[in-house]
Motif scaffolding. Sequence first.
Motif, PDB file in Angstrom:
ATOM      1  N   PRO A  63     -32.672  35.383  21.971  1.00 14.51           N
ATOM      2  CA  PRO A  63     -32.463  35.807  20.588  1.00 14.51           C
ATOM      3  C   PRO A  63     -31.657  37.094  20.498  1.00 14.51           C
ATOM      4  CG  PRO A  63     -34.675  36.400  21.301  1.00 14.51           C
ATOM      5  CD  PRO A  63     -34.054  35.591  22.425  1.00 14.51           C
ATOM      6  N   LEU A  64     -31.214  37.402  19.294  1.00 15.41           N
ATOM      7  CA  LEU A  64     -30.472  38.612  18.939  1.00 15.41           C
ATOM      8  C   LEU A  64     -29.077  38.661  19.547  1.00 15.41           C
ATOM      9  CD1 LEU A  64     -33.334  41.302  19.153  1.00 15.41           C
ATOM     10  CD2 LEU A  64     -32.493  40.070  17.147  1.00 15.41           C
ATOM     11  N   ASP A  65     -28.946  38.467  20.864  1.00 18.49           N
ATOM     12  CA  ASP A  65     -27.626  38.478  21.484  1.00 18.49           C
ATOM     13  C   ASP A  65     -26.983  37.103  21.553  1.00 18.49           C
ATOM     14  OD1 ASP A  65     -27.367  41.209  21.836  1.00 18.49           O
ATOM     15  OD2 ASP A  65     -28.468  41.201  23.719  1.00 18.49           O
ATOM     16  N   SER A  66     -27.660  36.064  21.068  1.00 19.69           N
ATOM     17  CA  SER A  66     -27.008  34.784  20.791  1.00 19.69           C
ATOM     18  C   SER A  66     -26.666  34.843  19.308  1.00 19.69           C
ATOM     19  CB  SER A  66     -27.937  33.604  21.094  1.00 19.69           C
ATOM     20  OG  SER A  66     -28.165  33.480  22.479  1.00 19.69           O
ATOM     21  N   GLU A  67     -25.384  35.015  19.007  1.00 19.83           N
ATOM     22  CA  GLU A  67     -25.018  35.413  17.652  1.00 19.83           C
ATOM     23  C   GLU A  67     -23.608  34.956  17.290  1.00 19.83           C
ATOM     24  OE1 GLU A  67     -25.414  39.656  17.946  1.00 19.83           O
ATOM     25  OE2 GLU A  67     -23.952  39.789  19.564  1.00 19.83           O
ATOM     26  N   TRP A  68     -23.418  34.767  15.992  1.00 20.84           N
ATOM     27  CA  TRP A  68     -22.095  34.566  15.420  1.00 20.84           C
ATOM     28  C   TRP A  68     -21.830  35.773  14.527  1.00 20.84           C
ATOM     29  CZ3 TRP A  68     -20.508  28.999  13.587  1.00 20.84           C
ATOM     30  CH2 TRP A  68     -20.619  28.107  14.669  1.00 20.84           C
ATOM     31  N   GLN A  69     -20.906  36.631  14.938  1.00 27.20           N
ATOM     32  CA  GLN A  69     -20.552  37.808  14.159  1.00 27.20           C
ATOM     33  C   GLN A  69     -19.168  37.606  13.551  1.00 27.20           C
ATOM     34  OE1 GLN A  69     -22.539  41.481  16.342  1.00 27.20           O
ATOM     35  NE2 GLN A  69     -21.305  40.343  17.810  1.00 27.20           N
ATOM     36  N   PHE A  70     -18.909  38.277  12.461  1.00 25.10           N
ATOM     37  CA  PHE A  70     -17.600  38.095  11.822  1.00 25.10           C
ATOM     38  C   PHE A  70     -17.088  39.413  11.270  1.00 25.10           C
ATOM     39  CE2 PHE A  70     -20.816  37.139   8.605  1.00 25.10           C
ATOM     40  CZ  PHE A  70     -20.395  37.877   7.512  1.00 25.10           C
ATOM     41  N   VAL A  71     -15.752  39.484  11.204  1.00 21.18           N
ATOM     42  CA  VAL A  71     -15.070  40.647  10.637  1.00 21.18           C
ATOM     43  C   VAL A  71     -14.088  40.148   9.582  1.00 21.18           C
ATOM     44  CG1 VAL A  71     -13.642  42.675  11.081  1.00 21.18           C
ATOM     45  CG2 VAL A  71     -15.239  41.875  12.839  1.00 21.18           C
ATOM     46  N   THR A  72     -14.289  40.569   8.366  1.00 24.46           N
ATOM     47  CA  THR A  72     -13.372  40.229   7.283  1.00 24.46           C
ATOM     48  C   THR A  72     -12.280  41.298   7.197  1.00 24.46           C
ATOM     49  OG1 THR A  72     -14.545  41.477   5.574  1.00 24.46           O
ATOM     50  CG2 THR A  72     -15.339  39.240   6.049  1.00 24.46           C
TER      51      THR A  72
END
Length: 332
Positions: free
Chosen positions: A224-233
């Motif tokens: 958990p926590l480091d399995s992630e989808w992050q995004f930058v607009t």
Amino acid sequence: MKFAPLLAASLLLPVLAHSAPDIGDDKASAFKGTQKLAITEFAVEFYTQIHAEGRQGGANAQVTSVLNGVGAEDFQAITDQAYADTVASLKAAGFEVLDPAVVSADPLYQKLAEKYGQTSPWTFTDSSVVKGKPMISQVVAPAGMPAYFSSSIVTNRGDFGQRTDAQNQGRGAKEGELAKSLGATLLHVHYLVGFGLPSASKNNALFGGSTARAAIEPGNVLFPLDSEWQFVTSAGARTFTSSSRPRHSGALYLDKPLSSATNIFALQDATTSGDKKSDGAMNAMGELFGGFGQKTKRSDATPSSAEAYRQDLDALLRQATAAFTGALAAAR
């Protein structure tokens, strides 16, 4: 040391995890209005050595397990499949995904990749002065892409420089410029994969007694926590935020471990005579001076076959990808 027995279940069962993925939301609302995506970072990080260490008073228990029976070609095949599944899942959900060639041709992308990217596969050793052995992993990017380190402030993996780079708001501002240049929201996908889930007793001087415990429960798992989808607009990094991911405009992440329903691993004791001698010396000193002792265990974890390992992780990652895609589409 405690290990679960081998589960008699087929890889072909339709339910391939103990429960549905639990997706956490770290300002996914910032994704609203997004239609076009550029996958600028993608990696599957595979633990090859897992360590659990428990303490209680002066007692110390250590368990270390090493992954055997799979290699770089298996990690690459799993990562390439996960990337293809991600692109297909996003397109099926109605998103436009930019061609990687368009992304890699952008000068802003090239500068960021040169500064922060690593040659894939990249070996990451997460050590600590208070632990007997490190956690070791292989960070693997899709063929032709660089690998990137990823960690939230909460999990605190890596050294100071790595943690700073991972959540550098100045880096996020430059990524916001790249998002503007591409006319798309940047998507950073990272999965942290283990062949077992470590657990350990926490030191509690008042209520813990004098027994330290450490264990690794075998089986493929997404951490958990480091399995992630992050995004930058195009807005770039967040400012004035208490988020553990200030570099990103928003993120979705696994809130709990996602485990395969099938344990495909056989465990073989690999505790050395040196470990036993060291434990004996420490325990003898404990008897003389009181209040401390040590127990060390090692094991080798080997899947039933490399093919079984690939199929099991393909299915687990596909389930996570579907859940992340659904959550991203809901935030659109």
